[in-house]
Design an enzyme around this catalytic site. Structure first.
Site, PDB file in Angstrom:
ATOM      1  N   LYS A  34      15.467  -7.709  61.834  1.00 43.12           N
ATOM      2  CA  LYS A  34      15.489  -8.578  63.146  1.00 43.12           C
ATOM      3  C   LYS A  34      16.303  -7.630  64.304  1.00 43.12           C
ATOM      4  O   LYS A  34      15.665  -7.753  65.487  1.00 43.12           O
ATOM      5  CB  LYS A  34      16.757  -9.591  62.814  1.00 43.12           C
ATOM      6  CG  LYS A  34      16.793 -10.712  63.885  1.00 43.12           C
ATOM      7  CD  LYS A  34      17.420 -11.939  63.009  1.00 43.12           C
ATOM      8  CE  LYS A  34      18.843 -11.854  62.717  1.00 43.12           C
ATOM      9  NZ  LYS A  34      19.155 -10.819  61.464  1.00 43.12           N
TER      10      LYS A  34
ATOM     11  N   THR B 185      16.058  -4.464  64.924  1.00 42.82           N
ATOM     12  CA  THR B 185      15.118  -3.551  65.205  1.00 42.82           C
ATOM     13  C   THR B 185      14.374  -3.808  66.101  1.00 42.82           C
ATOM     14  O   THR B 185      13.678  -3.395  67.037  1.00 42.82           O
ATOM     15  CB  THR B 185      14.776  -2.667  64.264  1.00 42.82           C
ATOM     16  OG1 THR B 185      14.145  -3.370  63.228  1.00 42.82           O
ATOM     17  CG2 THR B 185      15.891  -1.879  63.267  1.00 42.82           C
TER      18      THR B 185
ATOM     19  N   LYS C  33      25.987  -3.869  53.554  1.00 42.09           N
ATOM     20  CA  LYS C  33      24.847  -3.974  54.271  1.00 42.09           C
ATOM     21  C   LYS C  33      24.865  -2.560  55.202  1.00 42.09           C
ATOM     22  O   LYS C  33      23.747  -2.193  55.470  1.00 42.09           O
ATOM     23  CB  LYS C  33      25.117  -5.184  55.348  1.00 42.09           C
ATOM     24  CG  LYS C  33      23.841  -5.453  56.401  1.00 42.09           C
ATOM     25  CD  LYS C  33      23.974  -6.541  57.006  1.00 42.09           C
ATOM     26  CE  LYS C  33      23.029  -6.831  58.097  1.00 42.09           C
ATOM     27  NZ  LYS C  33      23.457  -6.807  59.519  1.00 42.09           N
TER      28      LYS C  33
ATOM     29  N   ALA D 220      24.818 -16.502  59.979  1.00 41.02           N
ATOM     30  CA  ALA D 220      24.064 -17.868  60.325  1.00 41.02           C
ATOM     31  C   ALA D 220      24.156 -18.779  59.250  1.00 41.02           C
ATOM     32  O   ALA D 220      23.730 -20.046  59.012  1.00 41.02           O
ATOM     33  CB  ALA D 220      22.787 -17.622  60.735  1.00 41.02           C
TER      34      ALA D 220
ATOM     35  N   PHE E  94      18.954 -15.029  60.415  1.00 47.36           N
ATOM     36  CA  PHE E  94      18.819 -15.566  59.338  1.00 47.36           C
ATOM     37  C   PHE E  94      17.711 -16.780  59.380  1.00 47.36           C
ATOM     38  O   PHE E  94      17.844 -17.972  59.223  1.00 47.36           O
ATOM     39  CB  PHE E  94      20.007 -16.156  58.668  1.00 47.36           C
ATOM     40  CG  PHE E  94      20.873 -15.235  58.076  1.00 47.36           C
ATOM     41  CD1 PHE E  94      20.474 -13.870  57.643  1.00 47.36           C
ATOM     42  CD2 PHE E  94      22.169 -15.655  57.802  1.00 47.36           C
ATOM     43  CE1 PHE E  94      21.249 -13.090  57.086  1.00 47.36           C
ATOM     44  CE2 PHE E  94      22.908 -14.625  57.322  1.00 47.36           C
ATOM     45  CZ  PHE E  94      22.444 -13.373  56.920  1.00 47.36           C
TER      46      PHE E  94
ATOM     47  N   TRP F 114      10.520   1.514  64.713  1.00 45.03           N
ATOM     48  CA  TRP F 114      11.401   2.231  64.201  1.00 45.03           C
ATOM     49  C   TRP F 114      11.048   3.650  64.102  1.00 45.03           C
ATOM     50  O   TRP F 114      11.919   4.428  64.410  1.00 45.03           O
ATOM     51  CB  TRP F 114      11.400   1.746  62.478  1.00 45.03           C
ATOM     52  CG  TRP F 114      12.600   2.295  61.642  1.00 45.03           C
ATOM     53  CD1 TRP F 114      13.962   1.598  61.388  1.00 45.03           C
ATOM     54  CD2 TRP F 114      12.776   3.543  61.186  1.00 45.03           C
ATOM     55  NE1 TRP F 114      14.495   2.603  60.735  1.00 45.03           N
ATOM     56  CE2 TRP F 114      14.225   3.441  60.399  1.00 45.03           C
ATOM     57  CE3 TRP F 114      11.932   4.700  60.884  1.00 45.03           C
ATOM     58  CZ2 TRP F 114      14.618   4.375  59.903  1.00 45.03           C
ATOM     59  CZ3 TRP F 114      12.495   5.802  60.265  1.00 45.03           C
ATOM     60  CH2 TRP F 114      13.765   5.790  59.755  1.00 45.03           C
TER      61      TRP F 114
END
Lengths: 756, 756
Positions: free
Chosen positions: B207, B209, B242, B461, B492, B609
């Site tokens: 999300k 990136t 994470k 979320a 999310f 990316w």
């Protein structure tokens, strides 16, 4: 010839013309160096909006046609009068260079305007900070925005952009306080002068105002470079009983609101780091208890993209364990077991969670009661954040590398063989250092009169060591230069704050103080002389509002003892008597007289609260004279003495105890720490600040008491042994009517009310 | 003619000459506008230290005699090559003006240099930020300090001081991130374009990136003004499982370390405010339980200096109680009792303490077990800080006044008559607003390619509403202007993040989104198609590393459902397929094909990316096209429906449930809230993000399930009802090998390692 470049001049003129027509702007004050004044600027301002705060002879006509002619020089009182009239009006101040007028600026600040200046005789700091661009009553955003947007329409040139950025910088500074960044590898020269501040009785606001009044006097009035080093207040007391700690009256640190709130987040960083370590301890115990060696090893050293590697902190652990291997595949089952199991004994955990909130319900808690924690509940507690060992490390560290090493050495518990388990063993050293990387930088602020102030580390010398930071002191010493003064705060009386300052902080820093300033108040001395208790909220008893020489004389025994304590360290003592309006001349004279008889180098009354630096000139002179004396500084005890001996020396020589008495727990902790090789550390006593003894109600100079040591802990990262005297609460509570009842925010002006 | 003033020029030359002789400096890169180049400067640099990164035709000879001739234009690849050679070397960049070369700058940033720029076609922001002065590998302090000290020796002129301040500003900016301050009373125009971002499956980095890649493409490559609005990451996951949330590869927010650490302290401010309120609740219960009405009254309304007065927050409470008196002396005993007693029923307390640490042992605790709390222990819990209602308020508020009102309205418990007790009743509204006064200001950062980014509010979320802030969106919309784009993150999946974005955030802000960008990955779709579980640490199964069209096709049912959910709201959907190097062409084509068949306006693969904005140009074009479509935006439910109906609509239409099932607790809470007048609020579901259903392991599009509502809470200040679906943990834990094992700080360079 110093003047603005033409395009900036024309922008300023254009802006003035706009402001002339803006009905919400009540006055325009131009603060420019004399030769920067062009007729263009002077003629632009409409007469009824002219508030010329710049020249000595014409302080300006005022707001809305209400002409205010003032032809005197801008002394504090004249400017004050001018500003009284401005109160609540919007005034724009544009640019400046050249020496600032301290009095004008100082009073503007009192009105909520934010300026950054410096009255140093050297131009070192001054040139860094002598632009200001602000509005009274802080509705700066809109007007500033307007200037900025005009500037932005021009094609950017270096000058323009630089000017713009400086405006933004100032703007920024108003809101978030300059986080002063310094290279840590400066070659610190040994200090010439350092004064330490201590107070006689802790619950009166005094220490901070004296610190601030003193540097204001030194710099703004005696033309001596000086720097104050204060501690960042804890939000607990700010919203609880005590309120802010920015000083008071005309001796304050500004912006006071930032000082008393989050500032640059150092205490929050400490909270985050402290609690990450706490979470790591309990999670590790749980994981070790519920997993086999193999499962632990597979998780701790996983295969990532087909490769299995130790992280560098794991390699360091292997080395400590005597396993000189780097390939995870080659460890024997026994080595794996040694590597994956810290075997923490939960009953020995000394690392507590912290919060910067007065939350008494967290003093004793049971954690881990959710099903997901599989029955591994245990008793624990939250301390106030400033009592964290990480705060002590912040105050004592000398560099990033040193801080990281200290963080790694912190002992959180023992393993089941009685060996210490450290943050490094838990693999969290790097993360803690990362969380603390900005907190290590002292925050630069200023007094009302423009003297620079470093704010760093935290208070609570009763349950922590509670001194301002070694780094701030060292950087400040470097900055004040030859002949300058650094005044550093050592909170809570000669018996706690000062003793820790000398025996712990000076030992770490190698700095030698030139003078001790002991702060006393008539009220505190009367209380030590047997006066009735003072209860917050209740009206003061007449003993404190009327002259009572006997009570004062009786209470001076405590002052005398505090002077003697300072003299144990061989440093001259100046007593600063913080005068209240109810104190009589005879009382003030009596205290000064007794102080001098008791061995103080000098004792002087101070009126900085009501008069700013001017009210502390006599103190500043006394401090300068005392600092020029010979100084035979020495520590109170040798580190090589057994822990128990060091505690006894402090108890007897400083507190006046007959002896100490150790609980069985304390005894066994001392022998454990000695065995673990921690016997050579200095001592940081946790003792009430309300009495020389362990009993808060025993005023004056108690004698013949036995000091009970209930427990002993070790702060290995900070580098001290931490005996607890009697019962010391490490988490304050909220009173029935906390300070927050009076604290409010005006959503229109963003002004904070009730915080002081 | 743009050039430096002579004295600055001579300083730069002097500094270059010094650097020529400094063996630790390997190269000097000068980044100046073309006409600012004088022969003086060009000739000053020793040939072997010349790294001329400025002109199009001569990218410069390189470090240490290793001549690197490069005559091509500074495209990313050429500069990249140049910089590869510089890696690990110290390079000083001095000053600049005029348009910056994006590619050079962007790559400098990748190397650790900090610059602030903006590729906007308007000069609005650009002129504000286009000075940079920095060093690669961030050992800036020493050299910068040296320049500063030289400048300071000159007599200060406005130009010099401004230049100096700008240098300090940049320096400052490097370390603490510009806290962007905006007047809150801007007259927001209705948005033209706003894109919302949602992702298909949450545990893959995607999300953020995509958000960043998209704005990079829009601004740096398509020349469209754009702004990204991201949420500030929680430290819990950053040090837990994470890692950071700054995006990745060539689509990142910088400075990434600040973004992932304390940033400007918003989450810390929330923690402080949340916990002050929690401490106030328990302290109040204790004080009321242990004091008579009279004692409480005397403490709450004390005599100060002979005067007894209500504070303004107490007067407000009196009014709410229907007591129209202002003199504390005139209240009857009954009125006093009503005034002093909140009568909180401890069993109804819904206000929990929070920490921004993954501390699983605080999920269920017993507090108040110390003797000082006199037996008033009770069960409580800590949530992760971003789940605090105060975070939800921060995200939804529109002004300081609105925030203060919402903070006051927060319900913490019921009294013994079942009436809600609020923060305002506890007298803490003002203090909470003061603690939050800076947090309300969005933080301005930038992408690697210089696109501006607002960071504001927080994630999660699943257990919160987890959207970026309304204020950031509105300010950004104002700034991008006509035809610009604001890309705002709604974390999310369509089922949680997007549903809450539409039904809660859009309702509050009144903003209408133009496009929904749904993020998908081949790997996530394969998982939804029945692929094996992915375990962190374990090597990826071959299903994910080799082409498997069947799995992809099967998993697209989930993508189809997510598209349908977005279409419920009448907004066009663009699917952004985040391409991994293991994805085959056929797989990518298949996903895009199915997405378009399922009703997506378009579906495009993205390579931001690995390629930065360039890799998301196709996506940006699709988004622009979709935004120009007609838009028939509508909410999913009317607020006037009963709470239970609103929950059912979300469960059936969004999650695909057959029906809902309320526990008795949930049922009674709903009827209580309805009675208390809170029935007309929107719904914020707390549901797992790992499945459309309440069961994380049910992938694809589960059907026929009954959604269990275990409990219902109310966030009255934030303005929503908060049903808990099944068992939702509001406090994450640390894994066996937390991220912090890899995080470290280099004490010499201050560089943070292992944070990403």
């Amino acid at each position: 010839q110093t003047s603005f470049p033409p395009f900036i001049l024309s922008i300023i003129v254009g802006e003035i013309l706009r402001l002339n027509e803006d009905p919400t702007v009540h006055g325009v004050a131009l603060h420019l160096s004399e030769n920067a004044y062009s007729n263009k600027i002077l003629n632009a301002v409409k007469p009824e909006k002219d508030v010329d705060g710049v020249s000595d002879v014409n302080l300006g006509r005022l707001v809305r046609g209400d002409t205010y002619n003032c032809s005197i020089s801008p002394t504090a009182s004249a400017v004050m009068e001018l500003l009284e009239k401005l109160d609540g009006k919007k005034v724009l101040l544009v640019g400046t260079c050249g020496p600032l007028e301290a009095s004008l600026q100082c009073l503007l600040q009192r009105k909520g305007a934010m300026t950054m200046s410096c009255q140093w005789k050297t131009q070192q700091l001054q040139s860094k900070v002598n632009i200001f661009l602000c509005q009274i009553i802080r509705s700066h955003s809109a007007t500033l925005q307007c200037i900025l947007s005009k500037l932005m329409k021009l094609s950017p040139t270096p000058t323009c952009t630089a000017f713009l950025n400086s405006a933004i910088w100032i703007w920024l500074n108003i809101h978030i306080v300059l986080h002063f960044i310094f290279p840590f590898r400066m070659n610190f020269k040994q200090a010439n002068k350092i004064s330490s501040l201590s107070e006689i009785f802790s619950n009166l606001k005094g220490k901070s105002t004296v610190t601030i009044g003193l540097v204001q006097a030194l710099t703004a009035h005696l033309n001596v470079n000086s720097f104050a080093c204060l501690r960042q207040p804890s939000q607990g007391p700010t919203f609880g009983v005590k309120g802010g700690a920015a000083g008071g009256g005309y001796a304050q640190v500004i912006p006071m609101e930032e000082f008393n709130l989050h500032l640059t987040g150092d205490i929050h960083a400490i909270t985050a780091a402290n609690n990450l370590l706490a979470a790591a301890v309990d999670a590790r115990i749980l994981h070790e208890s519920t997993q086999s060696d193999k499962a632990l090893y597979n998780r701790l050293v996983p295969v990532v993209n087909g490769v299995r590697e130790f992280s560098s902190i794991q390699l360091a652990r292997l080395k400590r364990l005597g396993i000189n291997k780097t390939d995870p595949g080659t460890l024997t089952a026994d080595e794996i077991s040694k590597f994956v199991r810290l075997d923490i004994d939960p009953s020995t955990i000394t690392w507590q969670r912290v919060l910067d909130t007065n939350d008494r319900f967290l003093r004793k808690i049971t954690i881990g009661q959710a099903n997901t924690e599989k029955g591994f509940f245990r008793q624990a507690q939250f301390d106030i954040a400033v009592a964290s060992e990480i705060m002590a490390i912040l105050a004592l560290t000398t560099s990033l590398a040193d801080m990281k090493e200290r963080l790694g050495k912190m002992v959180v518990a023992n393993d089941k063989n009685g060996q210490p388990v450290t943050a490094e063993d838990l693999g969290v050293t790097g993360a803690l250092a990362v969380l603390m990387k900005d907190a290590i930088k002292p925050t630069l602020m200023q007094t009302l009169e423009g003297t620079p102030v470093f704010v760093h580390a935290g208070p609570f010398a009763n349950i922590a060591h509670g001194n301002s930071s070694v780094l701030a002191d060292k950087i400040a010493l470097k900055l004040v230069g030859e002949g300058g003064f650094v005044v550093t705060e050592a909170g809570f009386g000669a018996d706690i704050g000062m003793e820790k300052f000398f025996n712990i902080k000076c030992r770490t820093s190698g700095l030698v103080p030139s003078v001790v300033v002991l702060v006393a108040t008539v009220r505190a001395l009367k209380m030590h002389g047997g006066g009735p208790n003072v209860t917050a909220g209740a009206p003061l008893k007449k003993e404190y509002t009327e002259e009572n020489l006997q009570l004062v004389a009786d209470g001076c025994c405590n002052l005398q003892k505090q002077i003697q304590i300072a003299q144990l360290f061989g440093v001259p003592v100046v007593v600063a008597l913080n005068v209240f309006k109810t104190d009589s001349h005879a009382e003030v004279d009596l205290v000064c007289e007794i102080a001098k008889q008791s061995g103080a180098f000098d004792a002087v009354p101070c009126n900085h609260w009501s008069a700013g630096g001017r009210g502390a000139v006599e103190l500043a002179q006394a401090v300068r004279k005392a600092a020029s004396q010979e100084n035979s500084f020495k520590y109170l005890y040798n580190l090589e003495l057994p822990i128990i001996e060091k505690i006894r020396i402090i108890a007897q020589k400083v507190y006046g105890a007959e002896d100490i008495e150790l609980s069985p727990v304390a005894q066994s902790q001392i022998s454990r720490y000695s065995k673990q090789g921690f016997g050579n550390l200095p001592i940081c006593m946790a003792k009430t600040h309300l009495s020389l003894s362990h009993q808060p109600e025993r005023k004056g100079v108690p004698t013949g008491f036995i000091l009970p040591i209930s427990d002993v802990r070790a702060s290995i990262g900070a580098g001290f042994i931490y005996p607890l005297v009697g019962t010391m609460s490490t988490m304050p509570g909220l009173p029935t009517r906390p300070c927050f009842y009076d604290i409010d925010l005006d959503p229109d002006t963003e002004q904070v009310k009730g915080l002081f």
